[in-house]
Design a protein around this motif. Structure first.
Motif, PDB file in Angstrom:
ATOM      1  N   GLU A 169       4.995  25.594  69.773  1.00 22.20           N
ATOM      2  CA  GLU A 169       4.038  24.972  70.666  1.00 22.20           C
ATOM      3  C   GLU A 169       4.341  25.282  72.136  1.00 22.20           C
ATOM      4  O   GLU A 169       3.421  25.389  72.963  1.00 22.20           O
ATOM      5  CB  GLU A 169       3.989  23.449  70.452  1.00 22.20           C
ATOM      6  N   ASN A 170       5.607  25.470  72.454  1.00 22.01           N
ATOM      7  CA  ASN A 170       5.969  25.843  73.821  1.00 22.01           C
ATOM      8  C   ASN A 170       5.583  27.286  74.122  1.00 22.01           C
ATOM      9  O   ASN A 170       5.159  27.608  75.237  1.00 22.01           O
ATOM     10  CB  ASN A 170       7.466  25.630  74.043  1.00 22.01           C
ATOM     11  N   ILE A 171       5.739  28.126  73.127  1.00 14.84           N
ATOM     12  CA  ILE A 171       5.317  29.519  73.265  1.00 14.84           C
ATOM     13  C   ILE A 171       3.803  29.608  73.405  1.00 14.84           C
ATOM     14  O   ILE A 171       3.271  30.363  74.244  1.00 14.84           O
ATOM     15  CB  ILE A 171       5.809  30.343  72.052  1.00 14.84           C
ATOM     16  N   ALA A 172       3.074  28.835  72.608  1.00 20.98           N
ATOM     17  CA  ALA A 172       1.610  28.859  72.676  1.00 20.98           C
ATOM     18  C   ALA A 172       1.122  28.455  74.057  1.00 20.98           C
ATOM     19  O   ALA A 172       0.152  29.031  74.581  1.00 20.98           O
ATOM     20  CB  ALA A 172       1.022  27.943  71.608  1.00 20.98           C
ATOM     21  N   ALA A 173       1.778  27.468  74.665  1.00 19.68           N
ATOM     22  CA  ALA A 173       1.370  27.032  76.003  1.00 19.68           C
ATOM     23  C   ALA A 173       1.601  28.130  77.033  1.00 19.68           C
ATOM     24  O   ALA A 173       0.801  28.288  77.968  1.00 19.68           O
ATOM     25  CB  ALA A 173       2.133  25.769  76.387  1.00 19.68           C
ATOM     26  N   ALA A 174       2.680  28.885  76.884  1.00 19.04           N
ATOM     27  CA  ALA A 174       2.935  30.006  77.793  1.00 19.04           C
ATOM     28  C   ALA A 174       1.959  31.151  77.535  1.00 19.04           C
ATOM     29  O   ALA A 174       1.478  31.795  78.470  1.00 19.04           O
ATOM     30  CB  ALA A 174       4.381  30.483  77.640  1.00 19.04           C
ATOM     31  N   ASP A 175       1.661  31.392  76.260  1.00 19.96           N
ATOM     32  CA  ASP A 175       0.668  32.419  75.917  1.00 19.96           C
ATOM     33  C   ASP A 175      -0.667  32.129  76.601  1.00 19.96           C
ATOM     34  O   ASP A 175      -1.343  33.047  77.079  1.00 19.96           O
ATOM     35  CB  ASP A 175       0.447  32.465  74.401  1.00 19.96           C
ATOM     36  N   ALA A 176      -1.029  30.866  76.639  1.00 15.48           N
ATOM     37  CA  ALA A 176      -2.311  30.478  77.223  1.00 15.48           C
ATOM     38  C   ALA A 176      -2.382  30.784  78.713  1.00 15.48           C
ATOM     39  O   ALA A 176      -3.477  30.897  79.274  1.00 15.48           O
ATOM     40  CB  ALA A 176      -2.565  28.987  76.980  1.00 15.48           C
ATOM     41  N   ARG A 177      -1.234  30.946  79.340  1.00 11.61           N
ATOM     42  CA  ARG A 177      -1.184  31.271  80.767  1.00 11.61           C
ATOM     43  C   ARG A 177      -1.039  32.775  80.991  1.00 11.61           C
ATOM     44  O   ARG A 177      -0.895  33.220  82.136  1.00 11.61           O
ATOM     45  CB  ARG A 177      -0.029  30.527  81.438  1.00 11.61           C
ATOM     46  N   GLY A 178      -1.020  33.538  79.921  1.00 11.32           N
ATOM     47  CA  GLY A 178      -0.901  34.984  80.049  1.00 11.32           C
ATOM     48  C   GLY A 178       0.519  35.487  80.175  1.00 11.32           C
ATOM     49  O   GLY A 178       0.735  36.668  80.465  1.00 11.32           O
ATOM     50  N   TRP A 179       1.513  34.595  79.956  1.00 12.41           N
ATOM     51  CA  TRP A 179       2.899  35.043  79.980  1.00 12.41           C
ATOM     52  C   TRP A 179       3.169  35.947  78.781  1.00 12.41           C
ATOM     53  O   TRP A 179       2.558  35.808  77.724  1.00 12.41           O
ATOM     54  CB  TRP A 179       3.852  33.857  79.906  1.00 12.41           C
ATOM     55  N   GLN A 180       4.104  36.859  78.935  1.00  8.62           N
ATOM     56  CA  GLN A 180       4.669  37.548  77.786  1.00  8.62           C
ATOM     57  C   GLN A 180       5.654  36.583  77.123  1.00  8.62           C
ATOM     58  O   GLN A 180       6.384  35.864  77.818  1.00  8.62           O
ATOM     59  CB  GLN A 180       5.364  38.827  78.224  1.00  8.62           C
ATOM     60  N   THR A 181       5.675  36.551  75.808  1.00  6.01           N
ATOM     61  CA  THR A 181       6.472  35.537  75.121  1.00  6.01           C
ATOM     62  C   THR A 181       7.206  36.120  73.922  1.00  6.01           C
ATOM     63  O   THR A 181       6.853  37.181  73.402  1.00  6.01           O
ATOM     64  CB  THR A 181       5.583  34.379  74.630  1.00  6.01           C
ATOM     65  N   HIS A 182       8.224  35.364  73.496  1.00  2.00           N
ATOM     66  CA  HIS A 182       8.975  35.717  72.294  1.00  2.00           C
ATOM     67  C   HIS A 182       9.435  34.424  71.639  1.00  2.00           C
ATOM     68  O   HIS A 182      10.166  33.637  72.255  1.00  2.00           O
ATOM     69  CB  HIS A 182      10.198  36.574  72.641  1.00  2.00           C
ATOM     70  N   LEU A 183       9.011  34.194  70.405  1.00  2.00           N
ATOM     71  CA  LEU A 183       9.481  33.038  69.650  1.00  2.00           C
ATOM     72  C   LEU A 183      10.902  33.311  69.184  1.00  2.00           C
ATOM     73  O   LEU A 183      11.139  34.230  68.395  1.00  2.00           O
ATOM     74  CB  LEU A 183       8.567  32.762  68.451  1.00  2.00           C
ATOM     75  N   PHE A 184      11.840  32.523  69.676  1.00  2.00           N
ATOM     76  CA  PHE A 184      13.254  32.770  69.409  1.00  2.00           C
ATOM     77  C   PHE A 184      13.607  32.294  68.004  1.00  2.00           C
ATOM     78  O   PHE A 184      13.489  31.113  67.674  1.00  2.00           O
ATOM     79  CB  PHE A 184      14.123  32.032  70.438  1.00  2.00           C
ATOM     80  N   GLU A 185      14.066  33.234  67.194  1.00  2.00           N
ATOM     81  CA  GLU A 185      14.549  32.925  65.849  1.00  2.00           C
ATOM     82  C   GLU A 185      15.978  33.423  65.654  1.00  2.00           C
ATOM     83  O   GLU A 185      16.520  33.341  64.549  1.00  2.00           O
ATOM     84  CB  GLU A 185      13.616  33.537  64.817  1.00  2.00           C
ATOM     85  N   GLY A 186      16.567  33.915  66.719  1.00  2.00           N
ATOM     86  CA  GLY A 186      17.932  34.421  66.698  1.00  2.00           C
ATOM     87  C   GLY A 186      18.115  35.404  67.835  1.00  2.00           C
ATOM     88  O   GLY A 186      17.136  36.017  68.302  1.00  2.00           O
ATOM     89  N   PRO A 187      19.340  35.580  68.318  1.00  2.00           N
ATOM     90  CA  PRO A 187      19.555  36.447  69.464  1.00  2.00           C
ATOM     91  C   PRO A 187      19.271  37.917  69.195  1.00  2.00           C
ATOM     92  O   PRO A 187      18.944  38.661  70.120  1.00  2.00           O
ATOM     93  CB  PRO A 187      21.031  36.218  69.812  1.00  2.00           C
ATOM     94  N   GLU A 188      19.363  38.339  67.935  1.00  2.00           N
ATOM     95  CA  GLU A 188      19.125  39.751  67.644  1.00  2.00           C
ATOM     96  C   GLU A 188      17.671  40.136  67.934  1.00  2.00           C
ATOM     97  O   GLU A 188      17.394  41.187  68.527  1.00  2.00           O
ATOM     98  CB  GLU A 188      19.482  40.055  66.187  1.00  2.00           C
ATOM     99  N   GLY A 189      16.757  39.287  67.516  1.00  2.00           N
ATOM    100  CA  GLY A 189      15.352  39.562  67.777  1.00  2.00           C
ATOM    101  C   GLY A 189      15.013  39.530  69.254  1.00  2.00           C
ATOM    102  O   GLY A 189      14.217  40.346  69.747  1.00  2.00           O
ATOM    103  N   TRP A 190      15.627  38.604  69.982  1.00  2.00           N
ATOM    104  CA  TRP A 190      15.422  38.512  71.429  1.00  2.00           C
ATOM    105  C   TRP A 190      15.996  39.745  72.124  1.00  2.00           C
ATOM    106  O   TRP A 190      15.369  40.305  73.031  1.00  2.00           O
ATOM    107  CB  TRP A 190      16.039  37.228  71.933  1.00  2.00           C
ATOM    108  N   ALA A 191      17.147  40.179  71.677  1.00  2.00           N
ATOM    109  CA  ALA A 191      17.738  41.389  72.245  1.00  2.00           C
ATOM    110  C   ALA A 191      16.807  42.580  72.043  1.00  2.00           C
ATOM    111  O   ALA A 191      16.574  43.379  72.967  1.00  2.00           O
ATOM    112  CB  ALA A 191      19.098  41.658  71.607  1.00  2.00           C
ATOM    113  N   ALA A 192      16.261  42.712  70.837  1.00  2.00           N
ATOM    114  CA  ALA A 192      15.359  43.829  70.554  1.00  2.00           C
ATOM    115  C   ALA A 192      14.115  43.767  71.436  1.00  2.00           C
ATOM    116  O   ALA A 192      13.615  44.812  71.893  1.00  2.00           O
ATOM    117  CB  ALA A 192      14.971  43.816  69.080  1.00  2.00           C
ATOM    118  N   ARG A 193      13.626  42.560  71.681  1.00  2.00           N
ATOM    119  CA  ARG A 193      12.443  42.434  72.539  1.00  2.00           C
ATOM    120  C   ARG A 193      12.757  42.868  73.964  1.00  2.00           C
ATOM    121  O   ARG A 193      11.959  43.562  74.612  1.00  2.00           O
ATOM    122  CB  ARG A 193      11.949  40.984  72.527  1.00  2.00           C
ATOM    123  N   LEU A 194      13.906  42.484  74.481  1.00  2.00           N
ATOM    124  CA  LEU A 194      14.289  42.870  75.842  1.00  2.00           C
ATOM    125  C   LEU A 194      14.471  44.383  75.951  1.00  2.00           C
ATOM    126  O   LEU A 194      14.116  44.984  76.974  1.00  2.00           O
ATOM    127  CB  LEU A 194      15.564  42.134  76.252  1.00  2.00           C
TER     128      LEU A 194
END
Length: 206
Positions: A169-194
């Protein structure tokens, strides 16, 4: 588009936050379930996150619920045991970004006193380029106003920002503002996104 700043949630992104796990270990799962059904502990914590006093709010709830008084007081007295351990790779990603001159902000639902207390255990909490802490802002995610306040404070908006949070729900609120977002499910996925955004190399994100 490569963002100009990276925004981190803290709970379950940089520090694990699992109150139920703590209580299961201390009082057992059955008693924990009964307590959480009887007392709105997450609602109590939400009030702290909106700026109410950490100790006063929790102790008042404890006195109002005498059958769970000692257990509720643990939310304050043993709080750092709930807000642990650190997610080390996420902290490394934060520091790697900053070492490359990429601004890193926090956007966190966190109380005023509890944040100050946490920072005595986790010094990296004082190392963000900008802090956006709900207790000081008097509003919590996913209320749109907290995102507006960050945009105004940082002078950035929309795709200039990339934000990670563990709550959809926090990601959805940022999406609504046009932010780029990443739903965090672990640091590996976040690292890959960066890495995919060109903010870090694979070696830097390891």
């Amino acid at each position: 588009m490569q963002p100009k700043a990276v925004v981190f949630d803290i709970g379950n992104v940089l520090i694990e936050w699992q109150p139920e796990r703590f209580y299961d270990a201390v009082i057992g799962e059955d008693r924990r379930r009964a307590m959480f059904e009887a007392v709105d502990l997450h609602g109590m914590n939400e009030r702290v996150d909106r700026g109410e006093h950490f100790a006063d709010t929790i102790y008042a709830q404890a006195e109002a619920t005498p059958e769970w008084r000692d257990e509720i007081r643990m939310w304050h007295d043993r709080w750092i045991e709930m807000a642990s351990p650190v997610i080390d790779q996420s902290v490394r990603l934060m520091k790697a970004l900053q070492s490359k001159g990429v601004p890193v902000f926090s956007l966190t639902n966190f109380g005023i006193e509890s944040y100050d207390f946490a920072a005595t255990y986790y010094p990296f909490l004082r190392e963000f380029d900008r802090d956006f802490i709900s207790g000081h802002m008097r509003v919590t995610k996913p209320n749109p106003n907290i995102y507006t306040l960050l945009e105004e404070g940082a002078g950035l908006s929309g795709a200039d920002l990339v934000f990670t949070d563990d709550r959809a729900e926090n990601i959805a609120a940022a999406d609504a503002r046009g932010w780029q977002t990443h739903l965090f499910e672990g640091p590996e996925g976040w690292a890959a996104r960066l890495v995919g955004l060109g903010l870090l190399t694979e070696m830097e994100a390891a």
